[in-house]
Design an enzyme around this catalytic site. Structure first.
Site, PDB file in Angstrom:
ATOM      1  N   PRO A 122       0.417  -0.994  -0.068  1.00 37.47           N
ATOM      2  CA  PRO A 122       0.165   0.110   0.485  1.00 37.47           C
ATOM      3  C   PRO A 122       0.595   1.163  -0.219  1.00 37.47           C
ATOM      4  O   PRO A 122       1.796   1.085   0.385  1.00 37.47           O
ATOM      5  CB  PRO A 122      -0.528  -0.086   1.178  1.00 37.47           C
ATOM      6  CG  PRO A 122      -0.029  -0.578   2.453  1.00 37.47           C
ATOM      7  CD  PRO A 122       0.551  -2.044   1.145  1.00 37.47           C
ATOM      8  N   GLY A 180       3.073   3.626   6.142  1.00 35.26           N
ATOM      9  CA  GLY A 180       4.767   3.321   6.118  1.00 35.26           C
ATOM     10  C   GLY A 180       6.059   2.491   5.926  1.00 35.26           C
ATOM     11  O   GLY A 180       6.387   2.210   6.986  1.00 35.26           O
ATOM     12  N   LEU A 181       5.378   1.899   4.949  1.00 35.60           N
ATOM     13  CA  LEU A 181       5.882   0.823   4.685  1.00 35.60           C
ATOM     14  C   LEU A 181       7.516   0.383   3.748  1.00 35.60           C
ATOM     15  O   LEU A 181       7.286   0.120   3.122  1.00 35.60           O
ATOM     16  CB  LEU A 181       5.169  -0.308   3.925  1.00 35.60           C
ATOM     17  CG  LEU A 181       3.940  -1.096   5.647  1.00 35.60           C
ATOM     18  CD1 LEU A 181       3.261  -2.680   4.482  1.00 35.60           C
ATOM     19  CD2 LEU A 181       4.932  -1.288   6.508  1.00 35.60           C
ATOM     20  N   GLY A 182       7.659   1.999   3.558  1.00 36.05           N
ATOM     21  CA  GLY A 182       8.620   2.559   2.432  1.00 36.05           C
ATOM     22  C   GLY A 182       8.019   2.347   1.181  1.00 36.05           C
ATOM     23  O   GLY A 182       9.010   1.755  -0.279  1.00 36.05           O
ATOM     24  N   SER A 217       7.714   4.107  -1.537  1.00 36.16           N
ATOM     25  CA  SER A 217       7.874   5.222  -2.161  1.00 36.16           C
ATOM     26  C   SER A 217       9.565   4.831  -2.751  1.00 36.16           C
ATOM     27  O   SER A 217       9.569   4.971  -4.114  1.00 36.16           O
ATOM     28  CB  SER A 217       7.607   6.524  -2.499  1.00 36.16           C
ATOM     29  OG  SER A 217       8.527   6.811  -0.977  1.00 36.16           O
ATOM     30  N   ALA A 218      10.314   4.074  -1.871  1.00 36.60           N
ATOM     31  CA  ALA A 218      10.827   4.055  -1.927  1.00 36.60           C
ATOM     32  C   ALA A 218      11.143   2.766  -3.184  1.00 36.60           C
ATOM     33  O   ALA A 218      11.728   2.351  -3.282  1.00 36.60           O
ATOM     34  CB  ALA A 218      12.475   4.040  -1.021  1.00 36.60           C
ATOM     35  N   ALA A 219      10.203   1.454  -2.660  1.00 42.37           N
ATOM     36  CA  ALA A 219      10.136   0.864  -2.935  1.00 42.37           C
ATOM     37  C   ALA A 219       9.608   0.824  -4.830  1.00 42.37           C
ATOM     38  O   ALA A 219      10.467  -0.406  -5.528  1.00 42.37           O
ATOM     39  CB  ALA A 219       9.074  -0.467  -2.323  1.00 42.37           C
ATOM     40  N   ASP A 279      15.582   3.682   4.220  1.00 40.24           N
ATOM     41  CA  ASP A 279      14.467   2.835   3.161  1.00 40.24           C
ATOM     42  C   ASP A 279      14.442   2.450   1.739  1.00 40.24           C
ATOM     43  O   ASP A 279      14.340   1.613   1.261  1.00 40.24           O
ATOM     44  CB  ASP A 279      12.803   3.709   2.486  1.00 40.24           C
ATOM     45  CG  ASP A 279      12.240   4.467   3.566  1.00 40.24           C
ATOM     46  OD1 ASP A 279      12.665   3.883   4.824  1.00 40.24           O
ATOM     47  OD2 ASP A 279      10.658   4.854   3.394  1.00 40.24           O
TER      48      ASP A 279
END
Ligand code: PMV
Length: 401
Positions: free
Chosen positions: A186, A190-192, A194-196, A237
Site C-alpha cells: 500500500p 509507512g512501509l517504504g 515510495s522507495a520500493a 528506505d
C-alpha cells in the site's frame, strides 16, 4: 524603524517573505489533503489526488471526486490493457523493490542515529518495455495512474518528476518507454512504498535497457528519488528496498548499513490505520520542531538511539519481552516527537491489551501502520484490530529476500 539600506534588514525581510510562502504552501497542502480525504480518496490514490488538486488550483470536494472518478476509469482501461496478476500476468518478468518496517529508530535515523529495519514480503514490481508510440508512459493500474511524460504532463506530479529524474540519470530521456508498475504494497502506509517504487522502476529500466547498473547504483539513484519525495531522507528506505535484507542503519557511520542476522523469524502483526502516512509532512514537522528546540529534540533522538542499540542486543539474545518493552518505550518517544495519531494510539493499546509484547508505529507516522510483537497472541491481536475496524495481518520478518 527598519534601516532599508542595512543588508541584515533586507535579509530579514527576504526570510520573512520566504517563511510566509512556506506557510501558504503548507496551508494549501493541508487544505488539499482534507478535501481529498472528504472526497473518499483511499490510501492508494490519496497522494496522487492531492497533487492533482494542487495542480488544478481548485481544492474543492467536487473537483476531487471528478479526479478520483477519472483515475478509476483510467485504471480500468489500463488494467485491461496491461493484464493484472489475477489475470495470470507473470510477475517473474517484473523487477522488485521491497517494502520494509522499521522496528526501532524512525525519525531519529534522519539525524544520524541508529535504526533497525527489516524487509516485508510485500514488494512493488515494475516492468519496462519500448513504447508503442513516441511517448514515455508510467502506468500503475491498481492506483489508477496512467501518466505520460511528454507534453502537458511533463514535470507535474511527484511520480512523474521521480520517473523523469530516473530517466535523466540513466540517460533514457530521449527513448520512448512504457513503465508498468504492480504495487503489492500500500502507498503512504509507512512501509517504504515510495522507495520500493523507485527501486522497482530503476531495476526495470536497468534490465530492459541492459544498463548494467549494480545494486549500489540502484540504491543511490533511489535515494535521489527519496530526496525528491521528502527532502531529507535518512536513506534507510531505499537501502532496504534495494538489498531486501534486515539491517542496522546509521547514516553517520562510514559503513552506513550492517546486516542483522535473526536467529529465527520475528512474529509480528502489522495493523493499518487507514489514514495515509505522509512522510514528507511528519519529517518536515519534526525538522521544524528540532530547529526550534534543538537541545530538547537532540535528547529525544539520543534516547531513541539508545533503544535501537539495546534492541540489537535483545534480538541477538532472542529476548523478546525485552525487545517488546523497547518498542513500547520507543512509541513513547515517537509520541514525544508528535508523530503518533489517535488511530495509532488506539491500535497500540488494543495490541498490548490483547497480548502483544510491544507495539509502536512504524515509518513516518501521522497515520499509516502500527507493528506489534506477538510471539503467542498474533491471531488474537489481529482479531481485536479487525473488530475495531482496522485491517491487520500476521507476518514473520527477519529473513532476507
Ligand atoms: O514512512 P516511511 O515508510 O517512508 O518511513 C520513513 C522513515 C523516517 O525515519 C521517518 C524517514 C527516513 O527517511 O528515515
Amino acid at each position: 524603524m527598519m534601516d532599508w539600506n542595512n543588508n541584515t534588514g533586507v535579509a530579514d525581510v527576504r526570510t520573512c517573505v520566504r517563511a510566509k510562502d512556506d506557510v501558504r504552501r503548507e496551508c494549501m497542502l493541508l487544505n488539499a489533503r482534507t478535501v481529498a480525504a472528504s472526497a473518499g480518496a483511499d490510501a492508494a490514490i490519496f497522494e496522487a489526488v492531492v497533487q492533482r488538486l494542487l495542480e488544478t488550483g481548485e481544492s474543492r470536494v467536487w473537483k476531487a471526486r471528478e479526479i478520483i472518478a477519472r483515475m478509476r476509469e483510467q485504471a480500468a482501461d489500463t488494467v485491461a490493457a496491461c493484464g493484472s496478476p489475477e489475470d495470470g500476468t507473470d510477475l517473474s518478468t517484473y523487477a522488485a523493490g521491497y517494502g520494509k518496517i522499521i522496528l526501532l529508530g524512525e525519525h531519529a535515523v534522519v539525524y544520524g542515529r541508529h535504526a533497525i529495519a527489516v524487509p516485508v514480503s510485500m514488494a512493488i514490481r515494475a516492468r519496462a518495455e519500448d513504447s508503442a508510440d513516441q511517448a514515455t508512459r508510467l502506468t500503475i493500474p491498481d492506483w489508477g495512474i496512467a501518466q505520460e511524460l511528454a507534453g502537458r504532463e511533463r514535470g507535474r506530479s511527484a511520480l512523474v518528476q521521480s520517473l523523469e529524474l530516473i530517466l535523466k540519470h540513466l540517460g533514457l530521456l530521449a527513448r520512448p518507454l512504457h513503465v508498468i508498475v504492480r504495487p503489492g504494497l500500500p502507498r503512504a502506509n509507512g512501509l517504504g512504498g515510495s522507495a520500493a517504487l523507485a527501486v522497482a522502476v530503476i531495476r526495470a529500466l536497468n534490465r530492459h535497457c541492459s544498463l548494467g547498473l549494480g545494486d549500489d547504483g540502484v540504491c543511490a539513484l533511489a535515494y535521489e528519488c527519496e530526496r525528491l519525495a521528502h527532502g531529507t531522507p535518512s536513506g534507510i528506505d531505499n537501502t532496504v528496498a534495494t538489498y531486501g535484507q534486515p539491517l542496522i542503519y546509521c547514516r553517520n557511520e562510514a559503513r552506513k548499513m550492517r546486516p542483522l542476522l535473526f536467529p529465527r523469524p520475528l512474529p509480528m502483526v502489522i495493523g493499518f490505520t487507514g489514514v495515509p502516512s505522509l512522510t514528507a509532512l511528519t519529517v518536515g514537522k519534526v525538522r521544524a520542531a528540532w530547529q526550534h528546540n534543538p537541545v530538547l529534540y537532540e535528547r529525544i533522538f539520543d534516547e531513541i538511539d539508545t533503544l535501537a542499540l539495546q534492541g540489537i542486543r535483545a534480538l541477538a539474545a532472542w529476548d523478546l519481552p525485552q525487545f517488546g518493552e523497547l518498542m513500547n518505550v520507543c512509541q513513547g518517544q515517537l509520541n514525544a516527537l508528535q508523530v503518533s495519531s489517535p488511530e495509532l494510539e488506539d491500535m497500540v493499546q488494543l495490541a498490548r491489551r490483547n497480548g502483544a509484547l510491544g507495539a509502536k508505529l512504524t515509518g513516518g507516522g501521522g497515520g499509516g501502520a502500527m507493528i506489534a510483537l506477538c510471539p503467542d497472541q498474533g491471531e488474537r491481536v489481529v482479531r481485536a484490530l479487525q473488530q475495531a475496524g482496522y485491517q491487520a495481518t500476521e507476518v514473520e520478518v527477519g529473513s532476507a529476500h
